[in-house]
Scaffold this motif. Structure first.
Motif, PDB file in Angstrom:
ATOM      1  N   LEU A  52      33.855 -30.881  -3.653  1.00  0.00           N
ATOM      2  CA  LEU A  52      34.020 -30.160  -2.395  1.00  0.00           C
ATOM      3  C   LEU A  52      34.794 -28.866  -2.597  1.00  0.00           C
ATOM      4  O   LEU A  52      34.474 -27.835  -1.990  1.00  0.00           O
ATOM      5  CB  LEU A  52      34.745 -31.059  -1.384  1.00  0.00           C
ATOM      6  CG  LEU A  52      34.861 -30.514   0.037  1.00  0.00           C
ATOM      7  CD1 LEU A  52      33.485 -30.273   0.653  1.00  0.00           C
ATOM      8  CD2 LEU A  52      35.660 -31.485   0.912  1.00  0.00           C
TER       9      LEU A  52
ATOM     10  N   TYR B 126      32.416 -26.453  -4.089  1.00  0.00           N
ATOM     11  CA  TYR B 126      31.465 -26.055  -3.049  1.00  0.00           C
ATOM     12  C   TYR B 126      32.037 -24.954  -2.178  1.00  0.00           C
ATOM     13  O   TYR B 126      31.379 -23.949  -1.897  1.00  0.00           O
ATOM     14  CB  TYR B 126      31.120 -27.290  -2.210  1.00  0.00           C
ATOM     15  CG  TYR B 126      30.386 -27.026  -0.919  1.00  0.00           C
ATOM     16  CD1 TYR B 126      28.991 -26.916  -0.897  1.00  0.00           C
ATOM     17  CD2 TYR B 126      31.081 -26.910   0.292  1.00  0.00           C
ATOM     18  CE1 TYR B 126      28.306 -26.691   0.295  1.00  0.00           C
ATOM     19  CE2 TYR B 126      30.409 -26.688   1.486  1.00  0.00           C
ATOM     20  CZ  TYR B 126      29.028 -26.573   1.485  1.00  0.00           C
ATOM     21  OH  TYR B 126      28.356 -26.342   2.660  1.00  0.00           O
TER      22      TYR B 126
ATOM     23  N   TYR C  25      34.377 -36.530  -5.773  1.00  0.00           N
ATOM     24  CA  TYR C  25      33.893 -35.878  -4.552  1.00  0.00           C
ATOM     25  C   TYR C  25      34.794 -34.719  -4.152  1.00  0.00           C
ATOM     26  O   TYR C  25      34.307 -33.623  -3.824  1.00  0.00           O
ATOM     27  CB  TYR C  25      33.824 -36.908  -3.425  1.00  0.00           C
ATOM     28  CG  TYR C  25      33.658 -36.312  -2.050  1.00  0.00           C
ATOM     29  CD1 TYR C  25      32.389 -36.014  -1.547  1.00  0.00           C
ATOM     30  CD2 TYR C  25      34.767 -36.028  -1.253  1.00  0.00           C
ATOM     31  CE1 TYR C  25      32.238 -35.442  -0.291  1.00  0.00           C
ATOM     32  CE2 TYR C  25      34.619 -35.470   0.007  1.00  0.00           C
ATOM     33  CZ  TYR C  25      33.362 -35.169   0.479  1.00  0.00           C
ATOM     34  OH  TYR C  25      33.219 -34.604   1.726  1.00  0.00           O
ATOM     35  N   CYS C  26      36.105 -34.920  -4.168  1.00  0.00           N
ATOM     36  CA  CYS C  26      37.040 -33.864  -3.758  1.00  0.00           C
ATOM     37  C   CYS C  26      36.968 -32.660  -4.684  1.00  0.00           C
ATOM     38  O   CYS C  26      37.076 -31.509  -4.228  1.00  0.00           O
ATOM     39  CB  CYS C  26      38.458 -34.419  -3.710  1.00  0.00           C
ATOM     40  SG  CYS C  26      38.749 -35.559  -2.335  1.00  0.00           S
TER      41      CYS C  26
ATOM     42  N   TYR D 108      26.214 -33.427   0.105  1.00  0.00           N
ATOM     43  CA  TYR D 108      26.650 -32.190  -0.543  1.00  0.00           C
ATOM     44  C   TYR D 108      25.821 -31.855  -1.777  1.00  0.00           C
ATOM     45  O   TYR D 108      25.627 -30.679  -2.104  1.00  0.00           O
ATOM     46  CB  TYR D 108      28.128 -32.264  -0.891  1.00  0.00           C
ATOM     47  CG  TYR D 108      29.007 -31.885   0.275  1.00  0.00           C
ATOM     48  CD1 TYR D 108      29.151 -30.556   0.659  1.00  0.00           C
ATOM     49  CD2 TYR D 108      29.674 -32.854   1.008  1.00  0.00           C
ATOM     50  CE1 TYR D 108      29.944 -30.204   1.737  1.00  0.00           C
ATOM     51  CE2 TYR D 108      30.462 -32.512   2.094  1.00  0.00           C
ATOM     52  CZ  TYR D 108      30.597 -31.182   2.447  1.00  0.00           C
ATOM     53  OH  TYR D 108      31.375 -30.825   3.523  1.00  0.00           O
TER      54      TYR D 108
ATOM     55  N   ASP E 243      34.004 -32.366   6.210  1.00  0.00           N
ATOM     56  CA  ASP E 243      33.333 -31.088   6.464  1.00  0.00           C
ATOM     57  C   ASP E 243      34.118 -30.305   7.507  1.00  0.00           C
ATOM     58  O   ASP E 243      35.074 -30.809   8.105  1.00  0.00           O
ATOM     59  CB  ASP E 243      31.912 -31.348   6.995  1.00  0.00           C
ATOM     60  CG  ASP E 243      30.927 -30.264   6.606  1.00  0.00           C
ATOM     61  OD1 ASP E 243      31.371 -29.166   6.217  1.00  0.00           O
ATOM     62  OD2 ASP E 243      29.715 -30.521   6.694  1.00  0.00           O
TER      63      ASP E 243
END
Length: 245
Positions: free
Chosen positions: A189, A192, A185-186, A220, A150
């Motif tokens: 992100l 996001y 996840y990446c 997230y 983050d």
């Protein structure tokens, strides 16, 4: 849950502190103090260490492995697990003897030290155990596996800091499951940060289907659902304000 008797707790802390302190010394760290069941240590003082960031990171990785072994042994005897959270930061600090004329403590103080303490507690929010700041990551990025967690702004500080979860040394591969989780996840992100909430949700769900206990993906996923239903204005910069210490 089982409550340890005082003697059992003292014996456990003795084993824990002994093992962790040996690792600190192995990598040239300076033991600052024990605070309850916590340990504070620092590098690059009293003698200069050009690779102080790498030393601290390698020590932290070994500490996590030691904790896993100790926890496995303790779980067999007491049916309880041991988990350690670690936060690492690098920056300017005041170093020296602090106290009064009859009793001194060689210690470090300053904003950089406070941030390291915050990063230790940040792990609780993200479901992680080893968090480092960008100042550490920039030193060791070619020597470790890590994922961006983050961009946060801690209470009392104006400048945001990018934080990472340290996953291990790069001379050992991530297991297939962890590699897949981090990959999904990446991608989530990235979506996001571009405000593609539904796309991000898809990737975070994919990560959680592989590992339902992946803390950052859980965080997230919930954020994306909230932001999708309550879109931020144009001033949104993706920085998360950490209000608690």
């Amino acid at each position: 849950s089982k409550v340890l008797q005082p003697k059992e707790l003292v014996n456990l802390l003795g084993d824990y502190f002994s093992g962790m302190t040996e690792i600190i010394f192995k990598y040239g760290g300076t033991l600052d103090k024990y605070v309850g069941d916590a340990i504070m240590a620092f590098w690059n003082a009293p003698t200069n260490q050009s690779n102080h960031a790498e030393r601290s990171v390698l020590a932290a990785i070994e500490m996590v492995e030691f904790t896993k072994r100790l926890s496995c042994s303790f779980r067999k005897k007491e049916k309880l697990e041991i988990r350690t959270r670690i936060g690492i930061n690098s920056g300017k600090a005041i170093v020296g003897n602090v106290g009064f004329k009859k009793r001194f403590n060689y210690t470090v103080m300053g904003d950089a030290v406070n941030l390291a303490s915050r990063l230790e507690s940040v792990n609780k929010q993200y479901g992680t155990f080893l968090t480092i700041s960008d100042s550490i990551f920039n030193y060791v990025c070619d020597k470790v596996h890590a994922r961006k967690l983050d961009v946060i702004r801690v209470k009392g500080e104006a400048q945001p800091v990018t934080i990472y979860e340290l996953l291990g040394k790069n001379d050992s591969s991530l297991d297939t499951k962890k590699h897949q989780v981090v990959g999904a996840y990446c991608q989530g992100l990235e979506a996001y940060n571009c405000r593609y909430w539904d796309t991000a949700i898809h990737y975070f769900i994919s990560a959680l289907q592989i590992d339902p206990d992946d803390g950052p993906s859980k965080i997230y996923l919930e954020r994306c659902k909230i932001l999708r239903d309550n879109p931020p204005d144009k001033s949104w910069d993706g920085v998360f304000n950490l209000l608690s210490k």
